[in-house]
Motif scaffolding. Sequence first.
Motif, PDB file in Angstrom:
ATOM      1  N   UNK A 395       0.816  -1.212   0.000  1.00 34.90           N
ATOM      2  CA  UNK A 395       0.000   0.000   0.000  1.00 34.90           C
ATOM      3  C   UNK A 395       0.850   1.262   0.000  1.00 34.90           C
ATOM      4  N   UNK A 396       1.991   1.218   0.668  1.00 31.74           N
ATOM      5  CA  UNK A 396       2.897   2.370   0.632  1.00 31.74           C
ATOM      6  C   UNK A 396       3.332   2.646  -0.803  1.00 31.74           C
ATOM      7  N   UNK A 397       3.620   1.564  -1.539  1.00 28.20           N
ATOM      8  CA  UNK A 397       4.034   1.740  -2.933  1.00 28.20           C
ATOM      9  C   UNK A 397       2.860   2.232  -3.774  1.00 28.20           C
ATOM     10  N   UNK A 398       1.655   1.715  -3.502  1.00 28.89           N
ATOM     11  CA  UNK A 398       0.482   2.121  -4.278  1.00 28.89           C
ATOM     12  C   UNK A 398       0.166   3.603  -4.068  1.00 28.89           C
ATOM     13  N   UNK A 399       0.063   4.012  -2.815  1.00 32.26           N
ATOM     14  CA  UNK A 399      -0.327   5.396  -2.529  1.00 32.26           C
ATOM     15  C   UNK A 399       0.843   6.356  -2.742  1.00 32.26           C
ATOM     16  N   UNK A 400       2.040   5.940  -2.356  1.00 30.60           N
ATOM     17  CA  UNK A 400       3.210   6.779  -2.616  1.00 30.60           C
ATOM     18  C   UNK A 400       3.541   6.849  -4.092  1.00 30.60           C
ATOM     19  N   UNK A 401       3.335   5.724  -4.808  1.00 31.12           N
ATOM     20  CA  UNK A 401       3.578   5.717  -6.250  1.00 31.12           C
ATOM     21  C   UNK A 401       2.641   6.657  -6.977  1.00 31.12           C
ATOM     22  N   UNK A 402       1.385   6.751  -6.510  1.00 31.57           N
ATOM     23  CA  UNK A 402       0.446   7.694  -7.122  1.00 31.57           C
ATOM     24  C   UNK A 402       0.956   9.125  -6.981  1.00 31.57           C
ATOM     25  N   UNK A 403       1.505   9.446  -5.801  1.00 29.05           N
ATOM     26  CA  UNK A 403       2.063  10.784  -5.599  1.00 29.05           C
ATOM     27  C   UNK A 403       3.264  11.010  -6.516  1.00 29.05           C
ATOM     28  N   UNK A 404       4.080   9.965  -6.698  1.00 28.85           N
ATOM     29  CA  UNK A 404       5.269  10.102  -7.536  1.00 28.85           C
ATOM     30  C   UNK A 404       4.895  10.354  -8.989  1.00 28.85           C
ATOM     31  N   UNK A 405       3.951   9.587  -9.525  1.00 28.78           N
ATOM     32  CA  UNK A 405       3.640   9.754 -10.944  1.00 28.78           C
ATOM     33  C   UNK A 405       2.945  11.089 -11.216  1.00 28.78           C
ATOM     34  N   UNK A 406       2.144  11.569 -10.260  1.00 26.47           N
ATOM     35  CA  UNK A 406       1.523  12.882 -10.460  1.00 26.47           C
ATOM     36  C   UNK A 406       2.564  13.988 -10.357  1.00 26.47           C
ATOM     37  N   UNK A 407       3.540  13.826  -9.485  1.00 24.87           N
ATOM     38  CA  UNK A 407       4.620  14.811  -9.387  1.00 24.87           C
ATOM     39  C   UNK A 407       5.424  14.861 -10.685  1.00 24.87           C
ATOM     40  N   UNK A 408       5.727  13.675 -11.239  1.00 26.35           N
ATOM     41  CA  UNK A 408       6.475  13.634 -12.495  1.00 26.35           C
ATOM     42  C   UNK A 408       5.643  14.199 -13.645  1.00 26.35           C
ATOM     43  N   UNK A 409       4.334  13.971 -13.613  1.00 29.90           N
ATOM     44  CA  UNK A 409       3.472  14.589 -14.625  1.00 29.90           C
ATOM     45  C   UNK A 409       3.555  16.103 -14.534  1.00 29.90           C
ATOM     46  N   UNK A 410       3.563  16.633 -13.297  1.00 21.77           N
ATOM     47  CA  UNK A 410       3.686  18.070 -13.119  1.00 21.77           C
ATOM     48  C   UNK A 410       4.993  18.611 -13.663  1.00 21.77           C
ATOM     49  N   UNK A 411       6.073  17.868 -13.450  1.00 22.57           N
ATOM     50  CA  UNK A 411       7.365  18.289 -13.996  1.00 22.57           C
ATOM     51  C   UNK A 411       7.327  18.285 -15.519  1.00 22.57           C
ATOM     52  N   UNK A 412       6.677  17.263 -16.097  1.00 21.63           N
ATOM     53  CA  UNK A 412       6.551  17.213 -17.547  1.00 21.63           C
ATOM     54  C   UNK A 412       5.747  18.378 -18.083  1.00 21.63           C
ATOM     55  N   UNK A 413       4.625  18.697 -17.434  1.00 22.18           N
ATOM     56  CA  UNK A 413       3.825  19.856 -17.836  1.00 22.18           C
ATOM     57  C   UNK A 413       4.657  21.137 -17.780  1.00 22.18           C
ATOM     58  N   UNK A 414       5.416  21.283 -16.715  1.00 23.71           N
ATOM     59  CA  UNK A 414       6.215  22.497 -16.536  1.00 23.71           C
ATOM     60  C   UNK A 414       7.251  22.641 -17.645  1.00 23.71           C
ATOM     61  N   UNK A 415       7.952  21.551 -17.956  1.00 22.59           N
ATOM     62  CA  UNK A 415       8.962  21.607 -19.006  1.00 22.59           C
ATOM     63  C   UNK A 415       8.323  21.846 -20.369  1.00 22.59           C
ATOM     64  N   UNK A 416       7.169  21.204 -20.625  1.00 18.03           N
ATOM     65  CA  UNK A 416       6.522  21.360 -21.921  1.00 18.03           C
ATOM     66  C   UNK A 416       5.928  22.740 -22.112  1.00 18.03           C
ATOM     67  N   UNK A 417       5.358  23.298 -21.046  1.00 19.54           N
ATOM     68  CA  UNK A 417       4.697  24.603 -21.132  1.00 19.54           C
ATOM     69  C   UNK A 417       5.698  25.740 -20.982  1.00 19.54           C
ATOM     70  N   UNK A 418       6.754  25.495 -20.203  1.00 20.91           N
ATOM     71  CA  UNK A 418       7.803  26.493 -20.047  1.00 20.91           C
ATOM     72  C   UNK A 418       7.431  27.664 -19.172  1.00 20.91           C
ATOM     73  N   UNK A 419       6.476  27.464 -18.251  1.00 16.86           N
ATOM     74  CA  UNK A 419       6.074  28.553 -17.368  1.00 16.86           C
ATOM     75  C   UNK A 419       6.332  28.157 -15.913  1.00 16.86           C
ATOM     76  N   UNK A 420       5.886  28.995 -14.994  1.00 22.30           N
ATOM     77  CA  UNK A 420       6.136  28.790 -13.569  1.00 22.30           C
ATOM     78  C   UNK A 420       5.639  27.417 -13.112  1.00 22.30           C
TER      79      UNK A 420
END
Length: 526
Positions: A395-420
């Motif tokens: 469960x730690x991997x399931x719930x923590x993994x969800x946080x990790x993939x959403x964080x990485x998605x945010x980093x991808x959005x930031x790099x692709x959009x190029x804004x704050x």
Amino acid sequence: MNTLAPHLAGTGTLLRFALRRDRVMIPLWVGVNALMVLSMPNTLKGLYGTAGERADLMEQMATNSSLRALVGPVFDDSLGALTAWRVGVYAGALAAVTSILIVVRHTRDEEESGRQELIASGVVGRRASLTSALLTAAVADAVLALLVTAGLAGQGVAGALALGLGLAAVGMLFATMAAIVAQLTESARLARGLTSGVLGAAFVLRAAGDSATDDGSSALTWLSPLGWLENLRPFADERWWVLGLFTAAIAAQGVAAYVLAGRRDVGMSFLPTRPGPAAGRLRTAGALAWRLQRGGVLGWSVGFFLAGLVYGGMTEGAADLVGDNERAREIFERMGGRSAITDAFLAAMIGMLGLVAALYIVASVLRPHGEETSGRAEPVLVNAVGRLRWAAGHLVIAFGGAALIMLLAGLGFTLGYGKEAGPILAGCLVQLPAVWVVGGLAVLLYGLAPRLAPAAWGVAGAVLLLGWIGPALDVPQTVLDLSPFGHLPKLPGGGMEWPPVLVLTALAAGLVAAGLAGLRRRDLTT
């Protein structure tokens, strides 16, 4: 014929049994897919109701490579052609996922659990199980084709038939591919992961090809089965010969799967899993859980980062596409909040990834269920490892993994959009309470009623359906609020609202606690 008959003995019985087992899953997945396709004409009629609006759309898509990468090129301005353009690729991908799940469930899953060995001890042919699995997938794909053809016939019978057959062909192509991978691997999880990885690669190839050309002629597009689907061109001077490519590929993969199935023992594979050490890094239940789930976490992480990168890069183009179209703006506002169109688009796309993250957390939460039903959990639990500690590792991997993939998605959005980065990362992380509620429901079902645990996929599918096409269909807000995602603040662009976030987090914690309490008191499934 006489030579083949003994190898197929019992196929009919196994087919009926498979359809009975999947009597919930198949109607749900096929129904969601068909509803997504059939709802599009009315939606698109509201978005692009005049010839001028449709002409503007075609001109914008011809010059906007980032949006072509997302949904493909437009070949005609009729409502049927626009429907095939808007949802064809995604409906094909969903048909592929359905077929992958069906085939792996009735082949490698059965062998991994030991049930196939019991079945094979009866009057059952050597290739009967594989045949029944492929026929089950064929039934699901045929029903999808019939629904799409009948539902879109009013837009043009030929185009509706082409789109229906194309979706079924994509499903069967990945069904036969899954049949091959199920012979090669020793794990159902790995079989699903590898075949899904090929599907992801097919989407990337199509996206890269479509971004380079506006007519689907790129070599990269033709390397992808999803590219074949769009080049079938339903409702736009159909290219019927493309179905021949599907037929040849399906036949070749089917023959390969049957050859492989006849050259191995039940439970074995051509690529056996390498035995790992029983000590060292695997001394704790948490370390074992990580070892079992690290491949899935890595794959989802890479996928979400790339998705964020792509969606972020097309944000500016989305504003150009919407333009002065009030209906399109309303849909984005229902999905992403009443803010500037770029912020609304970002919030809508982030919300879509949050919905997909619910699929990840269900898969990860249900991993202990697979370990339990296959008998691998018992050898772990007979040692000095309590049930709660064993389950907590996963469960730690399931719930923590969800946080990790959403964080990485945010980093991808930031790099692709190029804004704050701050507002975008906040928008991604605020999806977590809703994702965790879906995960908490999966824990509850697994802990209290393990036989009902697969129903968690139905919950995730219903949530995905509400979030994906609910806003476009003007579904009442009271219905949208049935999904935990309907209560989240729309970031970036909107204001942060802490009460629903805290309530959803507390609800997720309560569901997990109730599920673990049930797991602690019940007998293990055998």
